[in-house]
Motif scaffolding. Structure first.
Motif, short mmCIF file in Angstrom:
data_model
loop_
_atom_site.label_atom_id
_atom_site.label_comp_id
_atom_site.label_asym_id
_atom_site.label_seq_id
_atom_site.Cartn_x
_atom_site.Cartn_y
_atom_site.Cartn_z
N TYR A 10 0.83 -1.19 0.00
CA TYR A 10 0.00 0.00 0.00
C TYR A 10 0.87 1.25 0.00
CZ TYR A 10 -3.32 3.49 1.84
OH TYR A 10 -4.10 4.61 2.03
N ASP A 11 0.73 2.05 -1.06
CA ASP A 11 1.53 3.26 -1.20
C ASP A 11 0.78 4.20 -2.15
OD1 ASP A 11 3.38 5.28 -1.66
OD2 ASP A 11 5.11 3.91 -1.68
N PRO A 12 -0.12 5.03 -1.64
CA PRO A 12 -0.92 5.90 -2.50
C PRO A 12 -0.08 6.82 -3.38
CG PRO A 12 -1.81 5.86 -0.28
CD PRO A 12 -0.50 5.17 -0.22
N LYS A 13 1.03 7.33 -2.85
CA LYS A 13 1.88 8.21 -3.67
C LYS A 13 2.50 7.45 -4.82
CE LYS A 13 3.04 11.56 -0.04
NZ LYS A 13 4.13 12.19 0.75
N ALA A 14 2.99 6.24 -4.53
CA ALA A 14 3.57 5.42 -5.59
C ALA A 14 2.49 5.02 -6.59
CB ALA A 14 4.23 4.18 -4.99
N ALA A 15 1.27 4.76 -6.10
CA ALA A 15 0.17 4.41 -7.00
C ALA A 15 -0.15 5.57 -7.93
CB ALA A 15 -1.06 4.03 -6.18
N ALA A 16 -0.19 6.78 -7.37
CA ALA A 16 -0.47 7.97 -8.20
C ALA A 16 0.62 8.17 -9.25
CB ALA A 16 -0.60 9.19 -7.31
N SER A 17 1.86 8.00 -8.84
CA SER A 17 2.97 8.15 -9.79
C SER A 17 2.91 7.09 -10.87
CB SER A 17 4.31 8.07 -9.04
OG SER A 17 4.45 9.13 -8.12
N ALA A 18 2.56 5.86 -10.48
CA ALA A 18 2.47 4.78 -11.46
C ALA A 18 1.33 5.03 -12.44
CB ALA A 18 2.26 3.45 -10.74
N LEU A 19 0.22 5.57 -11.96
CA LEU A 19 -0.88 5.91 -12.86
C LEU A 19 -0.46 7.00 -13.84
CD1 LEU A 19 -3.83 5.85 -10.29
CD2 LEU A 19 -3.62 4.36 -12.30
N ASP A 20 0.26 8.01 -13.33
CA ASP A 20 0.77 9.07 -14.21
C ASP A 20 1.67 8.48 -15.29
OD1 ASP A 20 -0.55 11.06 -12.80
OD2 ASP A 20 1.18 11.51 -11.51
N ALA A 21 2.61 7.64 -14.84
CA ALA A 21 3.58 7.06 -15.77
C ALA A 21 2.92 6.18 -16.82
CB ALA A 21 4.62 6.26 -14.99
N ALA A 22 1.81 5.55 -16.44
CA ALA A 22 1.12 4.65 -17.37
C ALA A 22 0.18 5.42 -18.30
CB ALA A 22 0.34 3.60 -16.60
N GLY A 23 0.06 6.73 -18.09
CA GLY A 23 -0.76 7.54 -18.98
C GLY A 23 -2.16 7.82 -18.49
N TYR A 24 -2.43 7.53 -17.21
CA TYR A 24 -3.76 7.78 -16.64
C TYR A 24 -3.64 9.02 -15.75
CZ TYR A 24 -4.31 3.05 -18.35
OH TYR A 24 -4.33 1.95 -19.16
N THR A 25 -3.77 10.17 -16.38
CA THR A 25 -3.44 11.43 -15.72
C THR A 25 -4.66 12.05 -15.04
OG1 THR A 25 -3.82 12.58 -17.82
CG2 THR A 25 -1.57 11.92 -17.32
N LEU A 26 -4.38 12.99 -14.12
CA LEU A 26 -5.43 13.69 -13.41
C LEU A 26 -5.97 14.85 -14.24
CD1 LEU A 26 -4.04 13.91 -9.76
CD2 LEU A 26 -6.11 12.70 -10.49
N ASP A 27 -7.29 14.98 -14.20
CA ASP A 27 -7.95 16.10 -14.87
C ASP A 27 -9.10 16.54 -13.95
OD1 ASP A 27 -9.13 17.96 -16.46
OD2 ASP A 27 -9.65 16.61 -18.11
N GLY A 28 -8.90 17.66 -13.27
CA GLY A 28 -9.91 18.10 -12.32
C GLY A 28 -10.07 17.16 -11.15
N GLY A 29 -8.98 16.51 -10.75
CA GLY A 29 -9.01 15.59 -9.63
C GLY A 29 -9.46 14.18 -9.97
N LYS A 30 -9.77 13.94 -11.25
CA LYS A 30 -10.22 12.62 -11.68
C LYS A 30 -9.25 12.06 -12.73
CE LYS A 30 -14.04 12.76 -9.25
NZ LYS A 30 -14.29 11.85 -8.11
N ARG A 31 -9.00 10.79 -12.62
CA ARG A 31 -8.11 10.13 -13.59
C ARG A 31 -8.82 9.95 -14.92
NH1 ARG A 31 -2.70 9.96 -12.12
NH2 ARG A 31 -2.74 10.13 -9.83
N THR A 32 -8.07 10.15 -15.99
CA THR A 32 -8.61 9.92 -17.32
C THR A 32 -7.86 8.79 -17.99
OG1 THR A 32 -7.13 11.58 -18.30
CG2 THR A 32 -9.32 12.32 -17.60
N ARG A 33 -8.57 8.09 -18.86
CA ARG A 33 -7.94 7.04 -19.66
C ARG A 33 -7.09 7.68 -20.74
NH1 ARG A 33 -12.20 2.11 -20.30
NH2 ARG A 33 -13.56 2.56 -18.53
#
Length: 565
Positions: free
Chosen positions: A359-382
């Motif tokens: 469990y690591d929310p910061k690492a999860a957020a970074s991994a989502l960014d790196a995989a191309g699932y970025t934040l837009d208005g606080g919500k992740r986009t495909r």
């Protein structure tokens, strides 16, 4: 074969209370539960030790149907545990194999067959002798009705007391799959016009309790098989099953001492049950059951992306799930995917490398960014710009798993992913798993004597069904050709080869993340020994405390009533 959601795990809870449920069930059941029906009384609390019935609740069945067809997915409880028996019994609690309808077995040197020597003197409950022809007919009927056993080319009755199973390839897991399968009488089932639909209302089996003495929608009784091959072990008079619409009502009956043995999830069991009578009330929840996974449908984008699966996994707080949703009865999983029943197979190096199950929310957020699932208005986009949302499906009766899903939902919200927990009836949930119309769900894994069943169900292409075609395992629809080769090599190899291939499978599982393992499933089991003794325990693990497994018959033939009460 994949168990049903209620058969292979604890199902749980509705908000119904016990006494109102009695009124709804009808006067007959109410009389049984208050002990006014005569005989032993429903709960086993009344009556002499010679007439006392072992009483077991089913929290996942609001009503019973008189169906004792072991080939049917709707078979009544105890059909495969007390009425019909297997050739051998593998006990996951201690890893031992117990001869049952067979006294011994021999594997061919080339791994392409196994021969069972059958126990002589066994009779069906109608007095007809049990022979190898019954075994041959059982497996022919199994393949015709339900399929499976694809490696099995033929079964031969070498003598009336010897049967050989022939395989298309070397296949070591066959011993446990075949040995643990129930056997039915040829002289009965060969005359049934439609075995798939017949309810077999008056069953003929070799088990210890085959005679249906009473049957109602909310309760039924099984009494002694008069021809049982171990009459000295039929020390209890019989079994009474009680139907409940959820764990709340079933647990109230249990904690009030009105039933003897449960396999349901009991919250805070030390306070709600043990503390009421510490001398007699006991439980045992070893974490050797199937791995409980969060399965993402890899036949749907974007869940076919392993980077996304790993990123989402890093957002999951397994420690909170184990402590809060599961009442501390289990522990977080690692990235081998293996339940604690496979500790001897676990590769320590792989387990130590498990970053994506930590469990690591910061690492999860970074991994989502790196995989191309970025934040837009606080919500992740495909990657196509649409919002990343998902459903988590779990049956409405399973409040423990609903709590698991809600914690995952909260965890995902912390990293900008919107999840919705869907909890219709289990039948609707399983239907969506089977046809591939779901996003994700909380699902049990394959479980057997070796890790073969787990990795086959999680990663083998042979288990992948197209969306729309019914799947009975691998609901997440993931397959890797490298896994196929390793799984086949495992099945064909000796002990050393299996150990090596299991380690490679663990590394591949950690790389692929085909499912998101959450926690090893506890083998639920709790009982009161105020009326019956001889229960399995951590100190005497001769069976699990499950009343829905192949080891159940070991318990039924070990219990004895308490005298002097």
């Amino acid at each position: 074969m994949t168990p049903s959601p209620v058969r292979g795990r604890s199902s749980a809870r509705t908000s119904a209370r016990f006494r109102p449920a009695l009124l709804a069930a009808g006067a007959a059941t109410a009389l049984l539960l208050t002990g006014c029906s005569g005989g032993a009384g429903a709960t086993g609390a009344q009556g002499s030790p010679d007439t006392r019935l072992l009483t077991i609740p089913r929290e996942d069945m609001g009503t019973f149907t008189r169906n004792f067809n072991p080939y049917s997915p709707k078979a009544a409880p105890m059909t495969r545990e007390a009425v019909y028996e297997p050739l051998m019994i593998h006990n996951p609690a201690d890893g031992k194999d117990t001869p049952w309808l067979a006294t011994s077995w021999t594997r061919a040197a080339d791994g392409r067959s196994v021969t069972f020597a059958l126990r002589e003197g066994v009779k069906w409950s109608d007095g007809v002798p049990f022979t190898a022809e019954d075994v041959v007919h059982t497996f022919a009927l199994q393949k015709k009705l339900l399929g499976g056993f694809d490696y099995l080319t033929k079964v031969t009755a070498d003598t009336p007391a010897k049967v050989t199973f022939h395989f298309s390839k070397p296949f070591s897991p066959a011993l446990y799959e075949i040995g643990g399968h129930f056997v039915t009488p040829k002289h009965i089932w060969s005359k049934i016009a439609d075995p798939a639909k017949d309810v077999n209302a008056t069953p003929v089996g070799t088990g210890p309790y085959t005679r249906v003495a009473a049957f109602q929608a909310q309760s039924f009784e099984l009494r002694k098989n008069p021809s049982y091959w171990q009459p000295a072990k039929q020390r209890i008079a019989g079994i009474r099953m009680l139907a409940f619409s959820g764990n709340d009502s079933a647990n109230l009956a249990f904690t009030n001492g009105e039933v003897d043995w449960t396999q349901s999830f009991v919250p805070e069991i030390e306070k709600s049950f043990v503390a009421k009578d510490p001398e007699h009330n006991h439980y045992w929840f070893p974490t050797t059951g199937a791995m409980i996974n969060w399965q993402l449908n890899t036949a749907r984008a974007p869940f076919d992306d392993p980077a996304l699966r790993k990123a989402l996994s890093r957002a999951v707080d397994r420690a909170k799930i184990a402590k809060v949703a599961m009442n501390g009865y289990t522990e977080p999983a690692d990235c081998t995917g293996l339940s604690n029943g496979y500790d001897a197979w676990r590769d320590a190096a792989v387990a130590a490398s498990c970053d994506w199950t930590a469990y690591d929310p910061k690492a999860a957020a970074s991994a989502l960014d790196a995989a191309g699932y970025t934040l837009d208005g606080g919500k992740r986009t495909r990657k196509d710009g649409t919002q990343l949302t998902l459903d988590i499906s779990v049956g409405s009766a399973s409040s423990d798993w609903i709590s698991v899903a809600n914690i995952i939902k909260q965890n995902l919200a912390e990293v900008g992913v919107t999840a919705t927990v869907k909890s219709p009836d289990w039948s609707a949930v399983v239907s969506s798993y089977e046809d591939g119309s779901f996003d994700s769900g909380i699902v049990w894994s394959g479980n057997g004597a070796t890790p073969y069943e787990f990795y086959r169900g999680a990663m083998a292409r042979t288990t992948v069904k197209p969306v729309g075609e019914k799947a009975t395992e691998n609901y997440h629809r993931f397959g890797d050709p490298k896994a196929d080769a390793l799984i086949d090599a495992f099945a064909a190899g000796d002990a050393a080869t299996q150990k090596a291939k299991a380690a490679e499978l663990q590394r591949l599982f950690a790389a692929d993340a085909p499912v998101v393992p959450l926690f090893p499933g506890p083998e639920w089991g709790a009982y009161t020994d105020s009326r019956f003794t001889g229960w399995p325990s951590e100190e005497n693990p001769y069976a699990t405390l499950s009343n829905r497994s192949v080891t159940t018959v070991l318990v039924l033939t070990s219990l004895q009533p308490v005298t002097g009460k």
